[in-house]
Design an enzyme around this catalytic site. Structure first.
Site, PDB file in Angstrom:
ATOM      1  N   HIS A 162      63.498  72.226  56.370  1.00  0.00           N
ATOM      2  CA  HIS A 162      64.103  73.505  55.981  1.00  0.00           C
ATOM      3  C   HIS A 162      65.494  73.693  56.576  1.00  0.00           C
ATOM      4  O   HIS A 162      65.927  74.813  56.836  1.00  0.00           O
ATOM      5  CB  HIS A 162      63.189  74.667  56.382  1.00  0.00           C
ATOM      6  CG  HIS A 162      61.902  74.679  55.632  1.00  0.00           C
ATOM      7  ND1 HIS A 162      61.812  74.849  54.268  1.00  0.00           N
ATOM      8  CD2 HIS A 162      60.626  74.489  56.068  1.00  0.00           C
ATOM      9  CE1 HIS A 162      60.552  74.785  53.890  1.00  0.00           C
ATOM     10  NE2 HIS A 162      59.805  74.561  54.965  1.00  0.00           N
ATOM     11  N   CYS A 163      66.187  72.607  56.775  1.00  0.00           N
ATOM     12  CA  CYS A 163      67.533  72.630  57.341  1.00  0.00           C
ATOM     13  C   CYS A 163      68.559  72.650  56.198  1.00  0.00           C
ATOM     14  O   CYS A 163      68.291  72.147  55.107  1.00  0.00           O
ATOM     15  CB  CYS A 163      67.719  71.371  58.201  1.00  0.00           C
ATOM     16  SG  CYS A 163      69.370  71.209  58.914  1.00  0.00           S
ATOM     17  N   GLY A 164      69.714  73.198  56.473  1.00  0.00           N
ATOM     18  CA  GLY A 164      70.787  73.184  55.487  1.00  0.00           C
ATOM     19  C   GLY A 164      71.271  71.780  55.152  1.00  0.00           C
ATOM     20  O   GLY A 164      71.952  71.573  54.144  1.00  0.00           O
ATOM     21  N   PHE A 165      70.923  70.802  55.983  1.00  0.00           N
ATOM     22  CA  PHE A 165      71.320  69.413  55.749  1.00  0.00           C
ATOM     23  C   PHE A 165      70.229  68.590  55.062  1.00  0.00           C
ATOM     24  O   PHE A 165      70.351  67.374  54.933  1.00  0.00           O
ATOM     25  CB  PHE A 165      71.709  68.746  57.073  1.00  0.00           C
ATOM     26  CG  PHE A 165      72.923  69.354  57.714  1.00  0.00           C
ATOM     27  CD1 PHE A 165      74.195  69.097  57.213  1.00  0.00           C
ATOM     28  CD2 PHE A 165      72.794  70.199  58.808  1.00  0.00           C
ATOM     29  CE1 PHE A 165      75.315  69.664  57.801  1.00  0.00           C
ATOM     30  CE2 PHE A 165      73.912  70.769  59.398  1.00  0.00           C
ATOM     31  CZ  PHE A 165      75.181  70.509  58.892  1.00  0.00           C
ATOM     32  N   THR A 166      69.165  69.249  54.615  1.00  0.00           N
ATOM     33  CA  THR A 166      68.028  68.539  54.023  1.00  0.00           C
ATOM     34  C   THR A 166      68.436  67.679  52.832  1.00  0.00           C
ATOM     35  O   THR A 166      67.817  66.647  52.571  1.00  0.00           O
ATOM     36  CB  THR A 166      66.915  69.545  53.644  1.00  0.00           C
ATOM     37  OG1 THR A 166      66.513  70.234  54.829  1.00  0.00           O
ATOM     38  CG2 THR A 166      65.704  68.851  53.055  1.00  0.00           C
TER      39      THR A 166
END
Length: 184
Positions: free
Chosen positions: A65-69
């Site tokens: 659930h990271c912005g870098f996923t």
């Protein structure tokens, strides 16, 4: 009796050969990979010496659930481009930054279904601080502990981190190809 001994000798020689392959040309697995870790959303325990098989590794701490996923797609592209040249990509799920799904099945679905990840993904472990898994304690000792999700480390076959990239960047082709060239 001679036939039995000959067959057993061949079996032992084959096992030694496989063990040597898993440990690399030097015959010894680097300390950084001397760990057994659970595969993501599986009961299977993986020996990192066998996973790395004496090859260079791109190690990444991940979170679903990271912005870098979206980088799962980029990492899969790197895996596909360089796997036949000897690069091993290992992703390690982590909730050290409170962005991993608490349900391992959902985390696995994000990387495997949504992004088509086929490289090795390991179950959730801490990657920072006193609670960090020993793999990431060694990463921090050699380089820098991940400051966020999707930190990437290029590791040579001897277990030395030769380059690292923050969440914002991917290792470039020149760095990967230089690592692979140094390994051949």
């Amino acid at each position: 009796m001679k036939r039995f001994l000959r067959i057993n000798t061949l079996v032992v020689a084959g096992l030694i050969s496989q063990l040597s392959f898993a440990q690399g040309e030097s015959g010894q697995c680097p300390d950084i990979f001397q760990h057994k870790m659970k595969q993501l959303h599986s009961s299977k325990i993986l020996d990192l010496c066998e996973v790395s098989a004496g090859k260079p590794v791109l190690l990444v701490n991940t979170a679903s659930h990271c912005g870098f996923t979206d980088q799962f797609g980029d990492l899969e592209a790197i895996h596909q481009k360089y796997k036949d040249q000897g690069l091993v990509v290992i992703g390690v799920s982590s909730d050290s930054f409170d962005q991993e799904d608490k349900d391992e099945g959902k985390a696995a679905e994000i990387c495997f279904k949504n992004f088509g990840v086929s490289f090795t993904m390991l179950s959730t472990v801490p990657v920072r601080g006193d609670q960090a898994h020993p793999l990431f304690q060694e990463v921090a000792r050699q380089d820098v502990a991940p400051k966020w999700n999707f930190y990437k480390y290029l590791i040579d076959r001897d277990g030395n981190i030769v380059d690292s990239n923050s969440s914002f960047t991917l290792p470039d082709d020149d760095d990967i190809e230089a690592l692979l060239a140094a390994e051949s």
